[in-house]
Design an enzyme around this catalytic site. Structure first.
Site, mmCIF file in Angstrom:
data_model
loop_
_atom_site.group_PDB
_atom_site.id
_atom_site.type_symbol
_atom_site.label_atom_id
_atom_site.label_comp_id
_atom_site.label_asym_id
_atom_site.label_seq_id
_atom_site.Cartn_x
_atom_site.Cartn_y
_atom_site.Cartn_z
ATOM 1 N N HIS A 103 -7.501 9.810 -1.408
ATOM 2 C CA HIS A 103 -6.755 9.725 -0.139
ATOM 3 C C HIS A 103 -7.530 10.308 1.054
ATOM 4 C CE1 HIS A 103 -2.345 9.291 1.312
ATOM 5 N NE2 HIS A 103 -3.167 9.069 2.297
ATOM 6 N N TYR A 122 3.030 9.864 -0.296
ATOM 7 C CA TYR A 122 4.109 9.293 0.530
ATOM 8 C C TYR A 122 5.484 9.546 -0.093
ATOM 9 C CZ TYR A 122 0.338 6.358 2.569
ATOM 10 O OH TYR A 122 -0.811 5.882 3.147
ATOM 11 N N LYS A 149 -2.897 6.061 -4.045
ATOM 12 C CA LYS A 149 -3.968 6.997 -3.670
ATOM 13 C C LYS A 149 -3.825 8.333 -4.377
ATOM 14 C CE LYS A 149 -3.702 4.757 0.786
ATOM 15 N NZ LYS A 149 -2.267 4.523 1.017
ATOM 16 N N ASP A 167 0.842 -1.200 0.000
ATOM 17 C CA ASP A 167 0.000 0.000 0.000
ATOM 18 C C ASP A 167 0.877 1.250 0.000
ATOM 19 O OD1 ASP A 167 -2.989 0.986 0.933
ATOM 20 O OD2 ASP A 167 -1.403 2.260 1.744
#
Ligand code: A2P
Length: 272
Positions: free
Chosen positions: A109, A51, A76, A46
């Site tokens: 997200h 990120y 996301k 994931d």
């Protein structure tokens, strides 16, 4: 009927029941962490554009040389990116970063930008969702969903769009059991994914959790992750340490109904 080790979305797509979370793993460390996870049997990774580690997550998956269909990859749409064209563009950036042809799961997200938590972005979310429906219908994503969505955020999509989200990824851990949201998702056949199943590590020294982990002969982390599964959610534990990555996937025990009730009664001890 539920299969061992698998959750099944309402469109029939199967997702491994433990995912390797990569939030807060910097790009420089993501290659080693994801490689270690794959070496130890994780087949569900994931990540998110936000990120900033998609390049090395993707490189680790590609270098590991499993067939693409053997690894389930989630990413996301950034929380601040709302709108139809914006979503199509962000998706292209993500698949390019990851170096893949398609995503297994793509999530909005959050319902609002992280700098404006609670802002009403309903129209933007609807436009983003329509773009995700298009990508799904074009075969570029196998399942689409949301993250950090409340019941009313999801209801707004149900009212305006065609496809019911297949997943909602939310913070879920012992002490934060999200009762009504879980019931709403169950009613609509939406799989709930549990991020921060260890409350980012903050509940691991809680006395009742330590005590119960000892009773089952497991670690506090294993108890916390198993709790998510017992409550019907799909945990996404994160670690950069090999021993803990292995530990977090060894969950071959069950928690009694009585003990689940005891854990349900624990109050949220996490400090934001
Ligand atoms: P580390 O990466 O050094 O292992 P969450 O999944 O709830 O976000 O929690 C992640 C945090 O918990 C990280 O700080 C991680 O640190 C730590 N952690 C992950 N697995 C374990 C474990 N099995 N035992 C103790 N701490 C863990």
């Amino acid at each position: 009927m539920a299969k061992e080790g698998i959750f099944t979305f309402h469109n029939g797509v199967e997702i491994p029941d433990i995912g390797f979370g990569t939030w807060q793993i910097p790009n420089e460390e993501a290659y080693a962490a994801v490689t270690t996870a794959l070496e130890n049997g994780y087949t569900h990774i994931d990540t998110a554009l936000a990120y900033q580690n998609e390049e090395n997550v993707g490189k680790a998956v590609r270098d590991f040389r499993l067939a693409r269909e053997e690894v389930f990859i989630t990413s996301k749409l950034p929380a601040q990116t709302k709108g139809y064209e914006e979503t199509l563009q962000a998706f292209e950036e993500t698949v390019s970063n990851l170096g893949v042809d398609y995503l297994d799961l793509y999530l909005i997200h959050a319902p609002w930008p992280w700098t404006e938590i609670g802002k009403d972005c309903t129209e933007g979310n609807i436009q983003s969702w329509k773009a995700m429906e298009r990508l799904y219908n074009d075969g570029k994503i196998r399942a689409i969903g949301v993250s950090n969505f409340s019941e009313s955020d999801i209801q707004a999509l149900l009212d305006a769009c065609d496809i019911v989200p297949m997943a909602n990824q939310i913070p879920f851990y012992i002490g934060r059991d999200q009762e009504s949201l879980l019931a709403f998702c169950a009613k609509h056949n939406i799989v709930v994914e549990a991020y921060s199943p260890l409350a980012t590590g903050q509940i691991l020294s809680s006395p009742p959790i330590l005590e119960m982990a000892e009773k089952y002969g497991v670690t506090p982390a294993q108890l916390c992750i198993r709790y998510c599964l017992e409550r019907g959610t799909l945990p996404l534990p994160k670690s950069t340490n090999e021993a803990r990555i292995i530990e977090n996937s060894q969950l071959d025990f069950t928690i009694s109904k009585e003990d689940i009730e005891t854990l349900d009664a624990i109050e949220d001890v996490r400090e934001d």
